[in-house]
Structure formats: C-alpha cells, structure tokens
Design a protein around this motif. Structure first.
Motif, short mmCIF file in Angstrom:
data_model
loop_
_atom_site.label_atom_id
_atom_site.label_comp_id
_atom_site.label_asym_id
_atom_site.label_seq_id
_atom_site.Cartn_x
_atom_site.Cartn_y
_atom_site.Cartn_z
N PHE A 33 1.16 -1.22 0.27
CA PHE A 33 -0.03 0.01 0.34
C PHE A 33 0.96 1.07 -0.29
O PHE A 33 0.80 1.78 -0.27
CB PHE A 33 -0.84 0.22 1.35
CG PHE A 33 -2.11 -0.76 1.28
CD1 PHE A 33 -3.20 -1.13 0.41
CD2 PHE A 33 -1.83 -2.34 2.14
CE1 PHE A 33 -3.90 -2.26 0.23
CE2 PHE A 33 -2.83 -3.26 2.21
CZ PHE A 33 -4.06 -3.10 1.61
N TRP A 38 0.94 1.24 -6.11
CA TRP A 38 -0.48 1.31 -5.81
C TRP A 38 -0.52 2.08 -5.85
O TRP A 38 -2.05 2.50 -6.76
CB TRP A 38 -0.46 1.21 -4.51
CG TRP A 38 -2.03 1.39 -3.14
CD1 TRP A 38 -1.60 2.67 -2.71
CD2 TRP A 38 -2.69 0.17 -3.31
NE1 TRP A 38 -3.30 2.96 -1.72
CE2 TRP A 38 -3.88 1.68 -2.83
CE3 TRP A 38 -3.42 -0.75 -4.16
CZ2 TRP A 38 -5.05 0.87 -2.63
CZ3 TRP A 38 -4.01 -1.37 -3.81
CH2 TRP A 38 -4.93 -0.38 -2.95
N CYS A 85 -7.19 0.92 1.06
CA CYS A 85 -5.59 0.95 1.88
C CYS A 85 -6.27 0.61 3.41
O CYS A 85 -6.42 1.22 4.21
CB CYS A 85 -5.33 2.31 1.15
SG CYS A 85 -3.83 2.76 1.43
N LEU A 219 -5.37 -5.92 -10.63
CA LEU A 219 -4.40 -6.40 -10.07
C LEU A 219 -4.09 -7.55 -10.09
O LEU A 219 -3.35 -8.47 -9.93
CB LEU A 219 -4.29 -5.63 -8.56
CG LEU A 219 -4.25 -4.53 -8.04
CD1 LEU A 219 -4.59 -3.48 -6.70
CD2 LEU A 219 -2.98 -4.13 -8.86
N LEU A 247 -2.82 -8.72 -1.55
CA LEU A 247 -1.42 -7.81 -2.54
C LEU A 247 -0.35 -8.42 -1.59
O LEU A 247 0.31 -8.66 -0.80
CB LEU A 247 -1.44 -6.74 -2.09
CG LEU A 247 -2.74 -5.26 -2.24
CD1 LEU A 247 -2.99 -4.56 -1.96
CD2 LEU A 247 -2.18 -5.26 -4.02
#
Length: 360
Positions: A33, A38, A85, A219, A247
C-alpha cells in the motif's frame, strides 16, 4: 524542504526506482500500500474527476527524499485507495520529517483524513486521535520455527488447524492448496462471498462502486514481480472452500480480501488457508504475512508481531477542520461513557461515512 506534486502516472522511471529504494531500506515500509505501484493502480482505476490521486514528492538539496500519495478533492483529501487501503505513511529517508500541514497545503486542500497511518511516522503523529494494532506474521526463520514459537507462546490455533484439516479430509475430501491461481471463476466466487458477508453484517458494499472492481481486476491481471495480487485457493475434494486475494510487495504478502463457503464454516477453511500460505512462504522471497488491522482472535493467535497504526486528521484553519474536530469531540465524549456498544456508535458512524466518501 520543497514539495512537488505530481500525478502517479507522471513519475519517471528514476523516481519510481528511488521510491522503491526507500521502501526497501525499512521492512516497516515494505507494505504494497506504500508503493508507487499502488498509487498508479488506484489512479488508473479511479481516473481523473472531482477527486484525483496525487503524489507529494519531498525534495532536499536537489534530490528526492520522500514520497506521499493521497486522493485529493476540492476541500479534503484521503489516503489513495481508501477504503481499500490498509496502510498510510510517508516513505522517506531516515530522519526526514515535515510538518504534515505543509503536505496538506501542497495538495491544495484544507484537510487530510487518515485511518491507518504508521504510528512511527513522526510527521503525522501529532495529529493522531487514536491507535490500533495491525497483526503481522514473521516467518523469516521458516514455518517450522514459527510453529514451534507459537506453541511455546501457548496459542493453539495451529494445532486446531491440523485437527480440522484431518477432520475435513475424513469427512469431505482432500484439502488442496493452490498459490497464484489464475481461475477467474474462483476470483468471482471470492467477490460474491465477500459481498454476501458485507450485506449479512450490515456493512457498506465495497464493490458497488466501479473503481473498486476495476482495481481488483487490474491487480489480479498484473504480472509485476514486485507488486500485484496473489489468489490463493483451498479446495475440499472438488469443491472450492476458501479464497484469499492478497497484495504482495517485495518481501511482504498482505492479507487483503478473504472469504469462504459458509457451508464449510465448521472446518474454518479461511484459517486453514492462512496456514497453507505460511508454509508456502518457505519457498518464496516473502518473509512477512501482514494480516492487517482488526481485533479478531485468529489474527491475535497467528501473529507474532504488531504494527501500530493511527487514525486522525491534519487540518488547516478552515470550516472543514472545525467540523472534523467537532466530530472527534463527540466521539471521544461518547467513548468515555460506560454505555457499552452505544459508546461506539459515533466512531462507527464516522468510519462508515469515510468509507462511503472513499468509494465515491
């Protein structure tokens, strides 16, 4: 200290590499993040409109010494990608500190609201209104050493996982783990299960807004070795039991979206999948699984580290700052009263409104 504000897409390759270099200097900054990728991914998903993603570049003696991404509107700003986030912070050289109000002014807004700012960030620490802990699993010494340390600490979560895994394999079928799955059907199942979970618990549907699904799909399709998502799946026999979309950065995997088939609830498939991921990490460059914020028992028992994050706001003298100050005042007064869950209502209302603001 000079501050230059740019679109993420306008960062040069040299600046992208400098940002990644600063991240690599401190494991606490390794969160995906906090990466330039990002900020770019969020900008692509959201596009240009009333709110836009910007990067404040801190420059000293003719060189870049820090980067900070935010989504700025005409009056207020929020973290880039909020509410999706889980971390915010200034990625900078050691010792670099700036008055956060200068960042707010450079972004052209009167107020910046943050929700998961790294507690060690000295630029924002004076503006924090509260603190929570994000839970982190460090398996840098390998899964076996981690498992032994967890058992020595008196936690039974991994032992319980082993029992439930044996039980499901007797009653349903083989527990089969897959990393880096490219199954679009399993991805769609994750989103459907997650949306059903949000609706059942009365939470805001994060996927009603177009940009969040564009972000997830982009993503999921990414092939960047240092950034993107990893789809982890767990099947019981031929049936999909749990899906995680995490992530990934250079050394950190961040538990982002997790869901499971409610029919298999008694086997705790989501936690079994976490155990599989931790074992899998032995064969990868990843050493940390960040479970993110949230006071859940499984997070407390799996984690062997904690990362404190703060929430609050930075404001210039303005009506926007006054309104936020008043809201926090009401929240603090309510939380000081011995009213149980009623005392939590103002805080929950603020978080829900911020979620809605971020999704627009």
């Amino acid at each position: 200290m000079e501050i230059e504000v740019l679109r993420p897409q306008d960062l040069s390759p040299a600046r992208m590499e400098r940002w990644r270099e600063l991240q690599a200097s401190d494991i606490r900054l390794d969160s995906p993040f906090l990466s330039p990728q990002w900020a770019r991914a969020v900008e692509r998903a959201q596009g240009e409109g009333a709110r836009h993603v910007r990067v404040a570049v801190l420059r000293q003696d003719g060189r870049d010494v820090g980067y900070f991404a935010a989504r700025a509107g005409s009056v207020t700003a929020m973290p880039a990608g909020a509410p999706m986030c889980d971390y915010q912070g200034l990625v900078a050289e050691p010792g670099v500190k700036i008055d956060a109000r200068e960042l707010v002014e450079a972004l052209g807004v009167n107020r910046f609201d943050f929700c998961h700012m790294l507690a060690e960030d000295q630029s924002f620490a004076p503006h924090a209104r509260g603190q929570v802990t994000s839970h982190v699993v460090d398996v840098g010494q390998g899964y076996a050493a981690y498992e032994a340390a967890r058992r020595a600490a008196g936690t039974s979560v991994l032992k319980d996982c082993d029992k439930k895994r044996r039980k499901v394999e007797r009653e349903v079928g083989e527990a089969r783990f897959t990393a880096f799955s490219r199954s679009r059907a399993d991805f769609d199942s994750l989103v459907a299960w997650k949306r059903a979970q949000l609706h059942a618990t009365g939470q805001t549907d994060l996927f009603e807004t177009g940009w969040t699904m564009r972000l997830l799909r982009d993503l999921f399709a990414s092939r960047d070795p240092d950034f993107g998502t990893t789809l982890f799946t767990l099947h019981f026999g031929e049936r999909l039991a749990a899906v995680h979309l995490h992530l990934r950065g250079r050394r950190t995997v961040h538990g982002w979206l997790i869901a499971h088939d409610p029919e298999f609830e008694r086997y705790s498939p989501g936690i079994l999948l976490f155990q599989d991921i931790l074992r899998w990490m032995d064969q990868t460059p990843y050493s940390r699984l960040d479970l993110g914020p949230g006071d859940y028992r499984f997070k407390r028992e799996l984690a062997n580290l904690g990362q404190d994050v703060t929430f609050g706001f930075v404001g210039r003298p303005s009506a926007a700052a006054f309104i936020r100050t008043a809201a926090y005042g009401v929240r603090a007064a309510a939380e000081a009263l011995p009213l149980g869950r009623v005392s939590e209502l103002p805080g929950k209302a603020m978080r829900r409104l911020d979620t809605i603001r971020g999704l627009r």
